[in-house]
Write a protein that holds these residues in place. Structure first.
Motif, PDB file in Angstrom:
ATOM      1  N   PRO A 305       0.925  -1.126   0.034  1.00  0.00           N
ATOM      2  CA  PRO A 305       0.033   0.110  -0.010  1.00  0.00           C
ATOM      3  C   PRO A 305       0.811   1.349  -0.079  1.00  0.00           C
ATOM      4  O   PRO A 305       0.301   2.208  -0.446  1.00  0.00           O
ATOM      5  N   ARG A 306       1.806   1.094   0.335  1.00  0.00           N
ATOM      6  CA  ARG A 306       3.137   2.410   0.279  1.00  0.00           C
ATOM      7  C   ARG A 306       4.054   2.179  -0.764  1.00  0.00           C
ATOM      8  O   ARG A 306       4.952   3.305  -0.574  1.00  0.00           O
ATOM      9  N   ILE A 311       2.977  -3.383  -8.061  1.00  0.00           N
ATOM     10  CA  ILE A 311       2.760  -4.105  -9.492  1.00  0.00           C
ATOM     11  C   ILE A 311       1.153  -4.623  -8.973  1.00  0.00           C
ATOM     12  O   ILE A 311       1.088  -5.587  -8.396  1.00  0.00           O
ATOM     13  N   GLU A 312       0.315  -3.781  -9.796  1.00  0.00           N
ATOM     14  CA  GLU A 312      -1.144  -4.231  -9.494  1.00  0.00           C
ATOM     15  C   GLU A 312      -1.464  -5.640  -9.944  1.00  0.00           C
ATOM     16  O   GLU A 312      -0.776  -6.087 -10.943  1.00  0.00           O
ATOM     17  N   TYR A 334       9.021  -8.581  -5.613  1.00  0.00           N
ATOM     18  CA  TYR A 334       8.532  -9.069  -6.818  1.00  0.00           C
ATOM     19  C   TYR A 334       9.251  -8.650  -8.219  1.00  0.00           C
ATOM     20  O   TYR A 334       9.322  -9.133  -9.237  1.00  0.00           O
ATOM     21  N   LEU A 335       9.890  -7.305  -8.011  1.00  0.00           N
ATOM     22  CA  LEU A 335      10.739  -6.727  -8.896  1.00  0.00           C
ATOM     23  C   LEU A 335      11.970  -7.752  -9.453  1.00  0.00           C
ATOM     24  O   LEU A 335      12.402  -7.642 -10.531  1.00  0.00           O
ATOM     25  N   TYR A 336      12.469  -8.460  -8.383  1.00  0.00           N
ATOM     26  CA  TYR A 336      13.313  -9.145  -8.511  1.00  0.00           C
ATOM     27  C   TYR A 336      13.079 -10.745  -8.643  1.00  0.00           C
ATOM     28  O   TYR A 336      14.110 -11.518  -8.713  1.00  0.00           O
ATOM     29  N   LYS A 359      -0.535   5.881  -7.663  1.00  0.00           N
ATOM     30  CA  LYS A 359      -2.154   6.502  -7.752  1.00  0.00           C
ATOM     31  C   LYS A 359      -2.632   5.868  -6.234  1.00  0.00           C
ATOM     32  O   LYS A 359      -3.688   6.883  -5.821  1.00  0.00           O
ATOM     33  N   HIS A 360      -2.261   4.934  -6.009  1.00  0.00           N
ATOM     34  CA  HIS A 360      -2.965   4.453  -4.549  1.00  0.00           C
ATOM     35  C   HIS A 360      -2.637   5.065  -3.288  1.00  0.00           C
ATOM     36  O   HIS A 360      -3.048   5.052  -2.448  1.00  0.00           O
TER      37      HIS A 360
END
Length: 374
Positions: A305-306, A311-312, A334-336, A359-360
């Motif tokens: 959330p921050r 990644i939606e 998860y980027l890696y 946006k969130h």
């Protein structure tokens, strides 16, 4: 290769309160090798002290509850047998607690408390006859030796008039003096493994530096192994061989100290480092939002959330595992997930993580986010 001195595996700790069930620790994994200093860093409220108390065996139960996981000390799971945990704690461990007035008795002098720590630290039971005999001074020569030892240690901790301090009660001392007394009580029996929970927070910078030097000296000369809990990244960099970054009860990233500072990968780690004030200016990025509510934590990665790299459809589905991104360097992001083990981690991080407000995390009328995780 020998087993590590301490190994925490998939540790989950919850607290049952009137507000509900707080899911504080969410699968903590960390390893401390013998003779190593490991720093556990993160925001206030992220679960650092709960981790330390669980390892030490001082977690209040209830309301605390170890739901699952292992705390292995020299290969033995301490959580599997409370009597073994108690024995190891007495004989080989020590902890510098965060709040001196909670752990110093108001009805005993500093000398009597330090004397009891030396005489009875490795005992499971002490008879009333022994306690009364010690109080009446029947162990005169032994008590005199302990007093001399206590005076020397208090002097090393930059306490003025250490002889006079021994005759005082905690309420007669300042907060910084009480903190140094607590440090002395943790070190006086030369433990094998020390957990230091924010030991220098209440101290002046000059005194803090002297205490860090004393801890380093103990590490070098007595092969002391230490888990140092702090929110101060500067202190962590100064004293630690390896750093674990904790967020909301999980380890976000871990690695050798210089690697973590030179090539931070997890968005949370990068946010922490960007929050440090720079001598070249007062602008700092900071991290939007706050630690989540543990009674209703976010699904998946608790930082999503921050997170500026959210990644939606991915980050909220499941908690990411620790991905290896270099020698001894791991990150739960998860980027890696599909990255090979690489020495060019810093370039990857800079290419992947954008610090534009997602946006969130658009600010609401009260200046906060949309409430997810707050």
């Amino acid at each position: 290769m020998s087993d590590p001195l301490l190994e925490v595996r998939d540790l989950h700790v919850h607290f049952n309160t009137y507000e509900g069930r707080h899911e504080v620790l969410n699968g903590v994994d960390l390893t401390v090798e013998e003779g190593e200093t490991v720093a556990l860093v993160g925001e206030t409220g992220c679960g650092k002290s709960v981790t330390g108390k669980t390892i030490m065996g001082t977690l209040p139960r209830p309301p605390g509850e170890v739901v699952s996981g292992e705390v292995r000390y020299r290969g033995t799971d301490l959580l599997a047998d409370q009597s073994v945990h108690d024995r190891v704690q007495r004989e080989q461990m020590s902890m510098i607690f965060q709040d001196p007035m909670t752990y110093l008795s108001p009805v005993f002098t500093i000398e009597s408390m330090m004397r009891d720590v030396v005489k009875y630290h490795d005992r499971e039971r002490v008879s009333w006859r022994e306690l009364i005999g010690g109080f009446l001074g029947r162990d005169g020569k032994e008590n005199e030796e302990i007093r001399e030892q206590s005076v020397e240690l208090l002097r090393r901790l930059q306490i003025p008039d250490p002889e006079g301090i021994l005759d005082r009660y905690p309420v007669e001392l300042s907060g910084g003096m009480r903190q140094r007394v607590l440090i002395a009580m943790a070190l006086i029996n030369q433990p094998e493994f020390l957990i230091a929970d924010e030991p220098t927070t209440a101290l002046d910078v000059t005194v803090q530096d002297q205490i860090l030097k004393l801890l380093k000296e103990r590490i070098d000369n007595q092969n002391l192994t230490m888990l140092y809990i702090t929110h101060n990244l500067g202190v962590a960099r100064q004293i630690a061989d390896k750093i674990y970054v904790m967020y909301a009860g999980s380890i976000a990233e871990s690695g050798p100290t210089e690697t973590l500072f030179d090539a931070p990968l997890h968005p949370y780690t990068r946010g922490l480092l960007d929050s440090i004030p720079k001598l070249t200016g007062f602008d700092s990025e900071g991290i939007d939002g706050s630690i989540p509510n543990y009674t209703d934590p976010p699904s998946g990665c608790r930082f999503h959330p921050r997170c500026p790299a959210y990644i939606e459809g991915v980050c909220e589905q499941a908690n990411p595992e620790q991905y290896s991104v270099g020698e001894g360097h791991e990150t739960a992001c998860y980027l890696y997930e599909n990255e090979p083990n690489t020495s060019n981690a810093k370039v990857i991080a800079e290419a992947k993580i954008s610090y534009e407000r997602p946006k969130h995390l658009e600010l609401g009328p009260d200046g906060g986010g949309d409430g997810r995780g707050d």
